[in-house]
Motif scaffolding. Sequence first.
Motif, PDB file in Angstrom:
ATOM      1  N   GLU A  85       0.997  -1.123  -0.111  1.00 49.40           N
ATOM      2  CA  GLU A  85      -0.050  -0.004  -0.021  1.00 49.40           C
ATOM      3  C   GLU A  85       0.871   1.331   0.005  1.00 49.40           C
ATOM      4  N   ASN A  86       0.625   2.201  -0.831  1.00 57.86           N
ATOM      5  CA  ASN A  86       1.329   3.331  -1.120  1.00 57.86           C
ATOM      6  C   ASN A  86       0.586   4.625  -1.137  1.00 57.86           C
ATOM      7  N   GLY A  87      -0.503   4.650  -0.538  1.00 62.92           N
ATOM      8  CA  GLY A  87      -1.512   5.844  -0.366  1.00 62.92           C
ATOM      9  C   GLY A  87      -0.678   7.221   0.051  1.00 62.92           C
ATOM     10  N   PRO A  88      -1.487   8.176   0.115  1.00 59.07           N
ATOM     11  CA  PRO A  88      -0.903   9.549   0.877  1.00 59.07           C
ATOM     12  C   PRO A  88      -0.723   9.166   2.498  1.00 59.07           C
ATOM     13  N   ASP A  89       0.253   9.731   2.760  1.00 56.85           N
ATOM     14  CA  ASP A  89       0.393   9.472   4.435  1.00 56.85           C
ATOM     15  C   ASP A  89      -0.283  10.118   5.442  1.00 56.85           C
ATOM     16  N   ARG A  90      -1.539  10.054   5.181  1.00 57.87           N
ATOM     17  CA  ARG A  90      -2.565  10.627   6.148  1.00 57.87           C
ATOM     18  C   ARG A  90      -3.297   9.296   6.631  1.00 57.87           C
ATOM     19  N   ILE A  91      -3.600   9.459   8.001  1.00 62.13           N
ATOM     20  CA  ILE A  91      -3.979   8.269   8.697  1.00 62.13           C
ATOM     21  C   ILE A  91      -5.611   7.814   8.154  1.00 62.13           C
ATOM     22  N   GLU A  92      -6.270   8.913   7.997  1.00 66.21           N
ATOM     23  CA  GLU A  92      -7.648   8.700   7.678  1.00 66.21           C
ATOM     24  C   GLU A  92      -7.745   8.254   6.444  1.00 66.21           C
ATOM     25  N   ALA A 106      -8.391 -11.936   0.725  1.00 65.18           N
ATOM     26  CA  ALA A 106      -8.635 -12.907   1.655  1.00 65.18           C
ATOM     27  C   ALA A 106      -8.023 -12.580   2.754  1.00 65.18           C
ATOM     28  N   PRO A 107      -8.410 -13.098   3.922  1.00 65.26           N
ATOM     29  CA  PRO A 107      -8.177 -12.779   5.339  1.00 65.26           C
ATOM     30  C   PRO A 107      -6.421 -13.055   5.695  1.00 65.26           C
ATOM     31  N   GLN A 108      -6.115 -13.889   4.913  1.00 65.35           N
ATOM     32  CA  GLN A 108      -4.633 -14.177   5.358  1.00 65.35           C
ATOM     33  C   GLN A 108      -3.726 -13.447   4.507  1.00 65.35           C
ATOM     34  N   VAL A 109      -3.961 -12.514   3.661  1.00 66.63           N
ATOM     35  CA  VAL A 109      -3.284 -11.849   2.714  1.00 66.63           C
ATOM     36  C   VAL A 109      -2.653 -10.599   3.646  1.00 66.63           C
ATOM     37  N   VAL A 110      -1.175 -10.362   3.634  1.00 67.40           N
ATOM     38  CA  VAL A 110      -0.698  -9.554   4.262  1.00 67.40           C
ATOM     39  C   VAL A 110      -0.763  -8.078   3.443  1.00 67.40           C
ATOM     40  N   ILE A 111      -0.971  -7.067   4.454  1.00 70.30           N
ATOM     41  CA  ILE A 111      -0.896  -5.879   3.769  1.00 70.30           C
ATOM     42  C   ILE A 111       0.370  -4.898   4.338  1.00 70.30           C
ATOM     43  N   ALA A 112       1.222  -4.572   3.435  1.00 70.35           N
ATOM     44  CA  ALA A 112       2.453  -3.849   4.025  1.00 70.35           C
ATOM     45  C   ALA A 112       2.314  -2.405   3.606  1.00 70.35           C
ATOM     46  N   SER A 113       2.456  -1.490   4.496  1.00 70.49           N
ATOM     47  CA  SER A 113       2.195   0.154   3.974  1.00 70.49           C
ATOM     48  C   SER A 113       3.905   0.808   4.042  1.00 70.49           C
ATOM     49  N   SER A 114       3.676   1.200   2.811  1.00 66.33           N
ATOM     50  CA  SER A 114       5.062   2.088   2.494  1.00 66.33           C
ATOM     51  C   SER A 114       5.074   3.520   3.377  1.00 66.33           C
ATOM     52  N   THR A 115       4.188   3.567   4.484  1.00 68.60           N
ATOM     53  CA  THR A 115       4.232   4.642   4.899  1.00 68.60           C
ATOM     54  C   THR A 115       5.480   5.021   5.628  1.00 68.60           C
ATOM     55  N   SER A 116       5.901   6.393   5.496  1.00 69.44           N
ATOM     56  CA  SER A 116       7.321   6.998   5.716  1.00 69.44           C
ATOM     57  C   SER A 116       7.115   7.429   7.425  1.00 69.44           C
TER      58      SER A 116
END
Length: 309
Positions: A85-92, A106-116
């Motif tokens: 995930e590489n969306g804008p760095d705003r929590i909302e 699927a429930p087991q798929v990992v979501i990694a955020s590129s947040t800085s």
Amino acid sequence: MKELQKIGVIGGGLIGMSWASLFLARGMTVVVIDPRQEAEAELRNFVLEAWPKLQALGLTTSDTVRHADFSADFERLSQVDFVQENGPDRIEIKRQLIEQIEQVIAPQVVIASSTSSLLASDIQAEARYPERILVGHPMNPPHLVPMVELVAGELTSLASLQTAETFYRQMQRVTIRVQQEVVGHLANRLTSALYREAVHIAAEGIASVEDIDKAITYGPGMRWALLGPHLTYHLGGGVGGYQAYLDHLGPTQETRWKELGSPRLTAELKTMLVAGMKKELESQDQQTLAQRRDDALVELYKLKQKYGF
């Protein structure tokens, strides 16, 4: 662990395009989600330009450039094995993206955020399956700079962390586990410390923007490309190593620490910094500078591999 083959990339900006290029080079099937109509053409052009560099680094042996599937529809993520995930760095916005992603994967798929800077715990706070959410933060551009920071949130499972680490290593990234959640994680805190003093020095008129950059690129930056600060000072201690350095020159470090500044980025200061940067660039445009940087990063990484750094 299931072999990961189809990767979802959320956001087709600079970081998203760079990630997508790397994943494609490593043989992944990639789906990029971005609402902007122009993002698809931008992505294709980025991958075309990145491919020779990825070949030079040995990240792909294919002469055929591969391209990602592109869509504005989150439903296209339904079959992915991993999400970057590489969306804008705003929590909302992060939380909104997580909600949209979780509706289709699927429930087991990992979501990694590129947040800085944001914390994984904050990003996962309203998630349906918070245990699969973590920070996977690269340095720009991630297809050329190999470091990835992994930061677990309060609810992140060890299995998710291990899945992400295994995946990034398959992408030939150098993974770092940050043991505690802090704003900016690890690498950005280090770079921010240097940048704060660089801005302070410019604001105080101690040196120009151009000379500050020269001081780093022709001085400690050359060493830092090979050795971190602790190993650098270990060598600085001579035969006595790090202990000798700390005993002999540690007090001078403490003296300098007390003198470091805490500037405020006022409108006037920002104007001065930008003017100094423009003078440093002279007639060189941003695109040319980025191209030169990327070419040099390829050669630098090959040099580091050659000498074991």
